[in-house]
Design an enzyme around this catalytic site. Sequence first.
Site, mmCIF file in Angstrom:
data_model
loop_
_atom_site.group_PDB
_atom_site.id
_atom_site.type_symbol
_atom_site.label_atom_id
_atom_site.label_comp_id
_atom_site.label_asym_id
_atom_site.label_seq_id
_atom_site.Cartn_x
_atom_site.Cartn_y
_atom_site.Cartn_z
ATOM 1 N N GLY A 1 0.834 -1.192 0.000
ATOM 2 C CA GLY A 1 0.000 0.000 0.000
ATOM 3 C C GLY A 1 0.869 1.243 0.000
ATOM 4 O O GLY A 1 2.079 1.182 -0.266
ATOM 5 N N ASN A 2 0.279 2.379 0.323
ATOM 6 C CA ASN A 2 1.029 3.636 0.246
ATOM 7 C C ASN A 2 2.256 3.653 1.145
ATOM 8 O O ASN A 2 3.334 4.101 0.743
ATOM 9 C CB ASN A 2 0.112 4.813 0.584
ATOM 10 C CG ASN A 2 -0.829 5.159 -0.546
ATOM 11 O OD1 ASN A 2 -0.555 4.861 -1.703
ATOM 12 N ND2 ASN A 2 -1.954 5.785 -0.228
ATOM 13 N N VAL A 3 2.108 3.176 2.389
ATOM 14 C CA VAL A 3 3.254 3.181 3.300
ATOM 15 C C VAL A 3 4.307 2.184 2.833
ATOM 16 O O VAL A 3 5.499 2.494 2.768
ATOM 17 C CB VAL A 3 2.823 2.870 4.744
ATOM 18 C CG1 VAL A 3 4.053 2.736 5.645
ATOM 19 C CG2 VAL A 3 1.913 3.961 5.281
ATOM 20 N N GLY A 4 3.879 0.975 2.482
ATOM 21 C CA GLY A 4 4.822 -0.058 2.086
ATOM 22 C C GLY A 4 5.614 0.294 0.848
ATOM 23 O O GLY A 4 6.840 0.141 0.802
ATOM 24 N N ASN B 1 -1.517 -0.128 12.221
ATOM 25 C CA ASN B 1 -2.286 0.343 13.375
ATOM 26 C C ASN B 1 -3.380 -0.641 13.776
ATOM 27 O O ASN B 1 -3.858 -1.402 12.946
ATOM 28 C CB ASN B 1 -2.926 1.699 13.049
ATOM 29 C CG ASN B 1 -1.936 2.847 13.160
ATOM 30 O OD1 ASN B 1 -1.160 2.914 14.104
ATOM 31 N ND2 ASN B 1 -1.951 3.746 12.193
ATOM 32 N N HIS C 1 0.724 4.999 20.472
ATOM 33 C CA HIS C 1 0.530 5.768 19.236
ATOM 34 C C HIS C 1 -0.966 6.027 19.077
ATOM 35 O O HIS C 1 -1.654 5.371 18.298
ATOM 36 C CB HIS C 1 1.086 4.978 18.057
ATOM 37 C CG HIS C 1 1.047 5.709 16.752
ATOM 38 N ND1 HIS C 1 1.549 6.986 16.592
ATOM 39 C CD2 HIS C 1 0.560 5.347 15.530
ATOM 40 C CE1 HIS C 1 1.389 7.365 15.333
ATOM 41 N NE2 HIS C 1 0.776 6.396 14.673
#
Length: 324
Positions: A22-25, A131, A186
Amino acid sequence: MNILEYAPIACQSWQVTVVGAGNVGRTLAQRLVQQNVANVVLLDIVPGLPQGIALDLMAAQSVEEYDSKIIGTNEYEATAGSDVVVITAGLPRRPGMSRDDLLGKNANIVAQGAREALRYSPNAILIVVTNPLDVMTYLAWKVTGLPSQRVMGMAGVLDSARLKAFIAMKLGACPSDINTLVLGGHGDLMLPLPRYCTVSGVPITELIPPQTIEELVERTRNGGAEIAALLQTGTAYYAPASSAAVMVESILRNQSRILPAATYLDGAYGLKDIFLGVPCRLGCRGVEDILEVQLTPEEKAALHLSAEAVRLNIDVALAMVSDG
């Protein structure tokens, strides 16, 4: 010497598996190869997705002239022998959602990803980004059976970076001159510590009025939600990816940087059997040391309150994985 007969000597080459494209990966994969931190195996369950991203990044290699390689795969076997595994897979939160709202959706995703990746890379160090971060890190530790020093979560670097950015914008200062510290889970109960924040060694308490500091602290707590509300269709990924990359680099290059991370606590800060954001030293063995900063009674109470919120969700997550 005939150049055609030249055979280079085999050298140490680090490998990082990123689970989730995804975007983070995908942004993390980009950071790692473009900065020549390590070769990357990008894994995702969607056929063609990680392969396409990897091909695009390898084409970019000829423009930017970095040396690290990246491959995309849908098979965990292709990740074998990785030195670090980073779990980014999971559903992102949408506007109006808290990180804890993702608990039921992401518990099994993280558990399966961690188990499978570590099956093929049993000596790897594991970093969790999904998360709700602290809960997912505890869950990944439990299901893999890894030593606690080889498991950590990425949150404190990100939360501290957001506070640093807000201070820099308020003062018009250079971010690299600013040091910040955020402890705890977090989430909404994270604990930014203004008295440990400085600009070129000067405490921000001498530079910014108390009311403004509190506004910056509150904005830090809501930093992820603010970005999600602005984007509307997604959540932050540039800063999370950069934060994870810093942790990976400190581990692989044995930099022993002191960075805040979700780390297993077994007595530090008066807390046991929990992963929570605290400053620690990251090196080639993982979490090599935990630093205990002095807290006021009020700060310690706030940290323990944050820990209790995490602890409540740990039991829920473990039950979900067990039931699954």
